[in-house]
Design a protein around this motif. Structure first.
Motif, PDB file in Angstrom:
ATOM      1  N   VAL A  17      -2.958   9.511  23.590  1.00 38.26           N
ATOM      2  CA  VAL A  17      -3.136   9.362  22.141  1.00 38.26           C
ATOM      3  C   VAL A  17      -4.212  10.323  21.639  1.00 38.26           C
ATOM      4  CG1 VAL A  17      -3.945   7.781  20.326  1.00 38.26           C
ATOM      5  CG2 VAL A  17      -2.236   7.012  21.992  1.00 38.26           C
ATOM      6  N   THR A  18      -5.291  10.456  22.390  1.00 40.61           N
ATOM      7  CA  THR A  18      -6.351  11.396  22.007  1.00 40.61           C
ATOM      8  C   THR A  18      -5.834  12.830  22.009  1.00 40.61           C
ATOM      9  OG1 THR A  18      -8.068   9.914  22.864  1.00 40.61           O
ATOM     10  CG2 THR A  18      -8.657  12.243  22.624  1.00 40.61           C
ATOM     11  N   ARG A  19      -5.101  13.196  23.036  1.00 39.43           N
ATOM     12  CA  ARG A  19      -4.554  14.562  23.123  1.00 39.43           C
ATOM     13  C   ARG A  19      -3.576  14.834  21.982  1.00 39.43           C
ATOM     14  NH1 ARG A  19      -2.763  14.108  27.730  1.00 39.43           N
ATOM     15  NH2 ARG A  19      -0.564  13.798  27.334  1.00 39.43           N
ATOM     16  N   ILE A  20      -2.690  13.885  21.706  1.00 38.70           N
ATOM     17  CA  ILE A  20      -1.745  14.033  20.601  1.00 38.70           C
ATOM     18  C   ILE A  20      -2.504  14.222  19.290  1.00 38.70           C
ATOM     19  CG2 ILE A  20      -0.053  12.781  19.184  1.00 38.70           C
ATOM     20  CD1 ILE A  20       1.011  11.561  21.851  1.00 38.70           C
ATOM     21  N   THR A  21      -3.544  13.436  19.092  1.00 41.74           N
ATOM     22  CA  THR A  21      -4.333  13.532  17.861  1.00 41.74           C
ATOM     23  C   THR A  21      -4.959  14.910  17.711  1.00 41.74           C
ATOM     24  OG1 THR A  21      -4.805  11.156  17.992  1.00 41.74           O
ATOM     25  CG2 THR A  21      -6.211  12.487  16.537  1.00 41.74           C
ATOM     26  N   TYR A  22      -5.577  15.409  18.768  1.00 43.26           N
ATOM     27  CA  TYR A  22      -6.171  16.754  18.702  1.00 43.26           C
ATOM     28  C   TYR A  22      -5.109  17.814  18.437  1.00 43.26           C
ATOM     29  CZ  TYR A  22     -10.983  15.614  19.953  1.00 43.26           C
ATOM     30  OH  TYR A  22     -12.278  15.145  19.939  1.00 43.26           O
ATOM     31  N   GLU A  23      -3.934  17.674  19.043  1.00 42.95           N
ATOM     32  CA  GLU A  23      -2.859  18.638  18.813  1.00 42.95           C
ATOM     33  C   GLU A  23      -2.387  18.591  17.359  1.00 42.95           C
ATOM     34  OE1 GLU A  23       0.169  17.842  21.730  1.00 42.95           O
ATOM     35  OE2 GLU A  23      -1.067  18.560  23.383  1.00 42.95           O
ATOM     36  N   ILE A  24      -2.285  17.391  16.791  1.00 39.68           N
ATOM     37  CA  ILE A  24      -1.902  17.248  15.381  1.00 39.68           C
ATOM     38  C   ILE A  24      -2.920  17.966  14.499  1.00 39.68           C
ATOM     39  CG2 ILE A  24      -1.753  15.590  13.463  1.00 39.68           C
ATOM     40  CD1 ILE A  24      -0.495  13.612  15.544  1.00 39.68           C
ATOM     41  N   ASP A 100       6.538   7.531  17.255  1.00 41.44           N
ATOM     42  CA  ASP A 100       7.374   6.557  17.954  1.00 41.44           C
ATOM     43  C   ASP A 100       6.883   6.449  19.391  1.00 41.44           C
ATOM     44  OD1 ASP A 100       9.322   4.630  18.222  1.00 41.44           O
ATOM     45  OD2 ASP A 100      11.018   6.000  18.028  1.00 41.44           O
ATOM     46  N   ASP A 101       7.245   5.358  20.045  1.00 47.16           N
ATOM     47  CA  ASP A 101       6.802   5.186  21.428  1.00 47.16           C
ATOM     48  C   ASP A 101       7.619   6.040  22.386  1.00 47.16           C
ATOM     49  OD1 ASP A 101       9.056   3.565  21.021  1.00 47.16           O
ATOM     50  OD2 ASP A 101       8.258   1.856  22.139  1.00 47.16           O
ATOM     51  N   VAL A 102       8.959   6.033  22.250  1.00 49.09           N
ATOM     52  CA  VAL A 102       9.834   6.768  23.169  1.00 49.09           C
ATOM     53  C   VAL A 102      10.892   7.508  22.365  1.00 49.09           C
ATOM     54  CG1 VAL A 102      11.506   6.551  25.069  1.00 49.09           C
ATOM     55  CG2 VAL A 102       9.546   5.005  24.976  1.00 49.09           C
ATOM     56  N   LEU A 130       4.966   9.073  22.353  1.00 48.37           N
ATOM     57  CA  LEU A 130       4.203   8.837  23.576  1.00 48.37           C
ATOM     58  C   LEU A 130       4.995   9.324  24.786  1.00 48.37           C
ATOM     59  CD1 LEU A 130       1.637   7.664  24.865  1.00 48.37           C
ATOM     60  CD2 LEU A 130       2.824   5.458  24.970  1.00 48.37           C
ATOM     61  N   ILE A 131       6.305   9.015  24.826  1.00 45.82           N
ATOM     62  CA  ILE A 131       7.166   9.360  25.965  1.00 45.82           C
ATOM     63  C   ILE A 131       8.410  10.089  25.472  1.00 45.82           C
ATOM     64  CG2 ILE A 131       8.602   8.440  27.847  1.00 45.82           C
ATOM     65  CD1 ILE A 131       5.625   7.981  28.337  1.00 45.82           C
ATOM     66  N   LYS A 147       3.783  12.326  27.172  1.00 47.59           N
ATOM     67  CA  LYS A 147       4.256  12.591  28.524  1.00 47.59           C
ATOM     68  C   LYS A 147       5.768  12.798  28.516  1.00 47.59           C
ATOM     69  CE  LYS A 147       3.925  11.080  33.290  1.00 47.59           C
ATOM     70  NZ  LYS A 147       3.449  12.364  33.766  1.00 47.59           N
ATOM     71  N   ASN A 148       6.201  13.862  29.178  1.00 49.32           N
ATOM     72  CA  ASN A 148       7.624  14.072  29.422  1.00 49.32           C
ATOM     73  C   ASN A 148       7.991  13.278  30.670  1.00 49.32           C
ATOM     74  OD1 ASN A 148       8.680  16.118  27.456  1.00 49.32           O
ATOM     75  ND2 ASN A 148       6.881  17.201  28.219  1.00 49.32           N
ATOM     76  N   LEU A 149       9.046  12.488  30.569  1.00 48.06           N
ATOM     77  CA  LEU A 149       9.437  11.610  31.655  1.00 48.06           C
ATOM     78  C   LEU A 149      10.947  11.701  31.865  1.00 48.06           C
ATOM     79  CD1 LEU A 149       8.593   9.391  33.664  1.00 48.06           C
ATOM     80  CD2 LEU A 149       8.944   7.739  31.821  1.00 48.06           C
ATOM     81  N   PRO A 150      11.384  12.645  32.699  1.00 48.47           N
ATOM     82  CA  PRO A 150      12.826  12.752  32.954  1.00 48.47           C
ATOM     83  C   PRO A 150      13.332  11.461  33.599  1.00 48.47           C
ATOM     84  CG  PRO A 150      11.642  14.666  33.809  1.00 48.47           C
ATOM     85  CD  PRO A 150      10.615  13.648  33.420  1.00 48.47           C
TER      86      PRO A 150
END
Length: 177
Positions: A17-24, A100-102, A130-131, A147-150
């Motif tokens: 969440v912190t990383r996403i926020t900084y990227e935004i 969204d979560d996924v 998030l995913i 996170k990318n989750l194949p």
């Protein structure tokens, strides 16, 4: 379904969440004109976390809402049930961050975009998840990913958030053999 693996625990979700926020903030050159809208249910809680993190980092309170996409889905219809949407701010000419979560097929994201556009004309819509588990049926790509989750189609990804489930985790489940 049986548990295969815990993919993210509480601290990993907090970091994502912190990383996403900084990227935004980096991609949008700050928080000016940002509005955060979470897709019900768990996306709304993640959106609130991102909004709070922006306030911590930038000292700016960004508008945050939640969006019920059910009336806009192409696979599920609810009639005469209350709409859980709470977007009590003007979205016109704003940068909307949908959360969204996924993301899986992309159909929920498409429905959310339709729901936002039905409320006004934003300057831009960006998607944070998030995913990202792949397997798109619609050509939609998130701008921000925790996170990318194949996964296989048979597997299930379950996101839990403290506000609703009492714990933070992302777990992958596989069919029982």
């Amino acid at each position: 379904m049986k548990e295969k693996a815990v993919i993210l625990d509480e601290s990993a979700i907090r970091r994502a969440v912190t990383r996403i926020t900084y990227e935004i903030l980096e991609q949008n050159k700050g928080a000016a004109d940002l509005c955060i809208i979470g897709i019900l249910t768990r996306g709304a809680f993640l959106a609130e976390r991102i909004s709070q993190k922006i306030k911590e980092i930038e000292g700016i309170k960004v508008e945050c809402g939640k969006l019920d996409i059910t009336p806009y889905r192409d696979d599920k219809r609810r009639l005469s049930e209350p709409d859980g949407t709470s977007v009590d701010f003007d979205i016109n000419n704003k940068v909307i961050i949908l959360v969204d979560d996924v993301i899986y097929t992309g159909r929920s994201a498409r429905a959310a975009i339709d729901a936002v556009i039905g409320r006004g004309r934003p300057q831009r819509i960006q998607l944070a998840v998030l995913i990202d588990r792949g397997h798109r049926e619609i050509p939609i790509r998130p701008d921000f990913v925790g996170k990318n989750l194949p996964t296989s189609h048979e597997e299930m990804v379950k996101v839990q958030v403290t506000e609703m489930d009492g714990t933070d985790s992302v777990t992958i489940y596989e069919p029982e053999s």
